[in-house]
Enzyme design. Structure first.
Site, PDB file in Angstrom:
ATOM      1  N   ASN A 152      -6.690   4.700   9.632  1.00 30.21           N
ATOM      2  CA  ASN A 152      -6.038   2.717  10.387  1.00 30.21           C
ATOM      3  C   ASN A 152      -5.816   3.211  12.417  1.00 30.21           C
ATOM      4  O   ASN A 152      -6.196   2.316  13.204  1.00 30.21           O
ATOM      5  CB  ASN A 152      -4.777   2.123   9.980  1.00 30.21           C
ATOM      6  CG  ASN A 152      -3.897   3.182   9.782  1.00 30.21           C
ATOM      7  OD1 ASN A 152      -3.585   4.596  10.284  1.00 30.21           O
ATOM      8  ND2 ASN A 152      -2.239   1.622   9.740  1.00 30.21           N
ATOM      9  N   GLY A 210       1.034  -1.509   0.185  1.00 31.52           N
ATOM     10  CA  GLY A 210       0.023  -0.162  -0.417  1.00 31.52           C
ATOM     11  C   GLY A 210       0.849   1.911  -0.111  1.00 31.52           C
ATOM     12  O   GLY A 210       0.559   2.660  -0.613  1.00 31.52           O
ATOM     13  N   THR A 213       9.887  -8.190 -12.411  1.00 29.39           N
ATOM     14  CA  THR A 213       8.780  -9.330 -11.959  1.00 29.39           C
ATOM     15  C   THR A 213       7.838  -9.325 -11.636  1.00 29.39           C
ATOM     16  O   THR A 213       8.379  -8.847 -10.459  1.00 29.39           O
ATOM     17  CB  THR A 213      10.298 -10.505 -12.443  1.00 29.39           C
ATOM     18  OG1 THR A 213      10.891 -10.776 -13.554  1.00 29.39           O
ATOM     19  CG2 THR A 213       9.581 -12.058 -12.118  1.00 29.39           C
ATOM     20  N   CYS A 251       4.218   1.322  11.546  1.00 31.05           N
ATOM     21  CA  CYS A 251       4.305   2.045  11.379  1.00 31.05           C
ATOM     22  C   CYS A 251       5.072   3.727  11.743  1.00 31.05           C
ATOM     23  O   CYS A 251       6.514   3.515  11.888  1.00 31.05           O
ATOM     24  CB  CYS A 251       4.527   2.561   9.685  1.00 31.05           C
ATOM     25  SG  CYS A 251       3.585   2.080   8.966  1.00 31.05           S
ATOM     26  N   SER A 305      -3.981  -2.609  -0.468  1.00 37.37           N
ATOM     27  CA  SER A 305      -2.535  -3.374   0.450  1.00 37.37           C
ATOM     28  C   SER A 305      -3.824  -5.003   0.648  1.00 37.37           C
ATOM     29  O   SER A 305      -4.872  -5.290   1.478  1.00 37.37           O
ATOM     30  CB  SER A 305      -2.987  -3.212   1.568  1.00 37.37           C
ATOM     31  OG  SER A 305      -1.438  -3.302   2.210  1.00 37.37           O
TER      32      SER A 305
END
Lengths: 392, 392
Positions: free
Chosen positions: A151, A71, A237, A325, A199
């Site tokens: 959040n 996210g 990738t 975080c 996310s």
């Protein structure tokens, strides 16, 4: 007893169906999806099938979904990529004061390069006023980024109204829906947002994969340049197992959405009632109704959130104080500060984020466990002693 | 018969040990490493343990390793992040003409923002001349980025010499070591590079995880801004299972390096000899000795690489034509063009990348299978008919 995990905003265990779907892609269906032979083109087909599932979760078209690694990457992509692709229009960006760090710090990055950023204030519940947004928009505004759900305090923004303001002013609108997609209905066709961050890890999919929804042909400067993956919009990738897990979890989240919302809001309400009855001087944060269904956030006066979390964890209960975080980085939460909550109260922040795997027993255990911890911590707290003496 | 997979530069199956190490981190050790409680701090400890293993592979200190989502992200991080962090010094960047798309297109991105990029030519083997690099460096040069090994032609650069030139000129040196780390010795203390890109997927680790080595306190502007993860240098919840898989695979690659190099170079040499004996008008590309041990690249005159690959895949042999990221995008390989190989020859490019899981039987099967395919395709080729007639 099993741990009582109530910190689903920080991380979720990958659900069984998603993990099982992922497993073949590590060592059997491992080919590079960009190769021309069948081993690779088969994998590409599977990616596209799962892109459709992620698109389905938010009512988007599969070509509008760009897979990212998180996210945070999706937020950086939108907040940097739109201004860089629309430089000719102007250099002004609007975000709210309670955005996720990945939006906030991406905006601060722009400020170093001659962009101007307006940080919109929020009301006591953490909501952005659509009129205020309208007044902040200028001719040179290239992007508005306001999160769907926060959040830390659970508050949901009036997203349709905010999007309508942007649309009427002809300004692109991004919303960080990491905390909401898969937990409440998110429909880009109804919401009229132009970009939306998602996310997998928030909806019981794996870590290491997210997505950015980009409406139609909206121009956006890639964050990761290189090969032709994601139609030239995100090089590297593909994280194939991650994408398969994300799609699987998104499809299931979509199917179970209504039932899960009922389950978790009932549990959350019981938890709230139980704590309200048994702990004095407690302040619930965020909007009382317009909030994430499994989200309960509160401040307990005169003690430290970190001490509460530590002592709860010793009893097998896992909750948070502010966003994961930031939890090791900051003393006073900028989100609670933006809500004008006084620091001495904000320090006692505790955040419960329940999901459908939580049970009534979990809630009862938490209601029984937290009050004695609060009493114990308050018995050591000089702040609390002062308060008691002042009131006696 | 089992597929004979010889396209390890495009993708590798995750090795058993790495996958097994990863599994607990999806649904049991799932907590967010940034949380303050034991479930999270235990995961953080495991990440740090595996960071040490990745650092060990290249002789770095763990604090010098920043996990990313891919080699492409690591390349973008270095090629954009160094110039942005060292703007005051200048606006000139040097790369080679045969860099990976993620370096090349990151450099092109810089050109849009008043940076000047020098694209150094290479010799017929794809090597950059250190003297030429020295002459290209200017006072305002902030970064030189030259890959360690090229995945399309297998050539290894004289990295120590190139790094020494940069060091003597006081210019930061980045190398994309995605194709080499874990396959040949890569030692940052010996090589004196300042930044190095790695990818887990190249060394039998999982897709979706890479790393950027950044020497000491070298300043570099983050590509993904946000929270405090990776010491504030790369935001977003860590891809924990990916990191565990990367560390596990890196440690094993390190231990097995010498043995694997012997095994794969022997197989590669057998393959080369077998094809050389049985196919006429074949040109091997890249450096004959200074090359990746399992890498064999060649051009087969008068036929199309894609047709060869398609027909080999029908026989259960999986190889590539040029780099996987580009294989669907481009007709003539820019790498082969930089080597001054004529387009009509470059179109017949076939790339075999063997690893230690390949066997002598695989090689014998390839030697037996390719020549009749070449004969068949040439029998349909007007170019080949012309050539035969002209020579008869």
């Amino acid at each position: 007893m099993q741990p009582v995990y109530m910190d689903h905003a920080s991380a979720t265990p990958v659900r069984k169906e998603a993990l099982e779907a992922m497993l073949p892609y590590f060592d059997r269906k491992f080919a590079n999806p960009s190769t021309v032979y069948d081993l690779g083109t088969d994998v590409l087909k599977d990616i596209e099938e799962h892109r459709e599932k992620v698109a389905g979760l938010i009512g988007a078209s599969p070509t509008e979904i760009i897979f990212t690694s998180s996210g945070a990457e999706a937020n950086n992509y939108a907040v940097k990529g739109i201004p860089l692709a629309h430089k000719k229009k102007g250099n002004h960006v609007i975000i709210s004061r309670i955005e996720h760090h990945s939006v906030l710090n991406a905006a601060r990055f722009l400020e170093r390069f001659d962009y101007e950023v307006t940080y919109l204030p929020v009301d006591e519940y953490g909501r952005v006023d659509p009129d205020r947004l309208e007044r902040a928009i200028r001719p040179e505004t290239v992007l508005v980024s306001i999160m769907h759900g926060n959040n830390e305090i659970g508050t949901l923004q009036p997203l349709s109204e905010l999007a309508a303001v942007c649309k009427s002013k002809g300004v692109l609108f991004h919303s960080d829906a990491v905390a909401t997609a898969g937990l409440i209905p998110v429909d880009v066709s109804r919401l009229e947002v132009d970009l939306l961050s998602l996310s997998a890890a928030q909806l019981r999919g794996p870590k290491g994969v997210g997505a950015l929804y980009v409406r139609g042909n909206t121009r956006v400067m890639p964050l990761i340049h290189g090969g032709i993956q994601e139609r030239g919009r995100r090089a590297g990738t593909e994280n194939v197992p991650g994408i398969i897990g994300f799609g699987t979890a998104a499809e299931l989240a979509s199917k179970e959405l209504r039932k899960n919302m009922d389950t978790v809001s009932t549990l959350r309400n019981e938890l709230k009632a139980g704590l309200q009855d048994s702990i004095s001087c407690i302040q619930f944060t965020g909007h009382p109704e317009q909030r994430l269904p499994g989200h309960l956030s509160l401040c307990i006066e005169a003690i430290e959130g970190e001490s509460i979390i530590f002592m709860l964890s010793k009893k097998g209960i896992y909750v948070n104080t502010g966003s994961a975080c930031a939890s090791k980085a900051l003393k006073t939460s900028p989100v609670l500060t933006a809500l004008s909550i006084k620091p001495e109260i904000a320090h006692g922040s505790v955040v419960f984020t329940l999901n459908e795997t939580n049970s009534r027993q979990d809630v009862e255990y938490a209601i029984g466990t937290l009050p004695p911890i609060v009493n114990k911590l308050r018995s050591y707290s000089p702040l609390w002693q002062e308060k008691v003496q002042a009131e006696s």
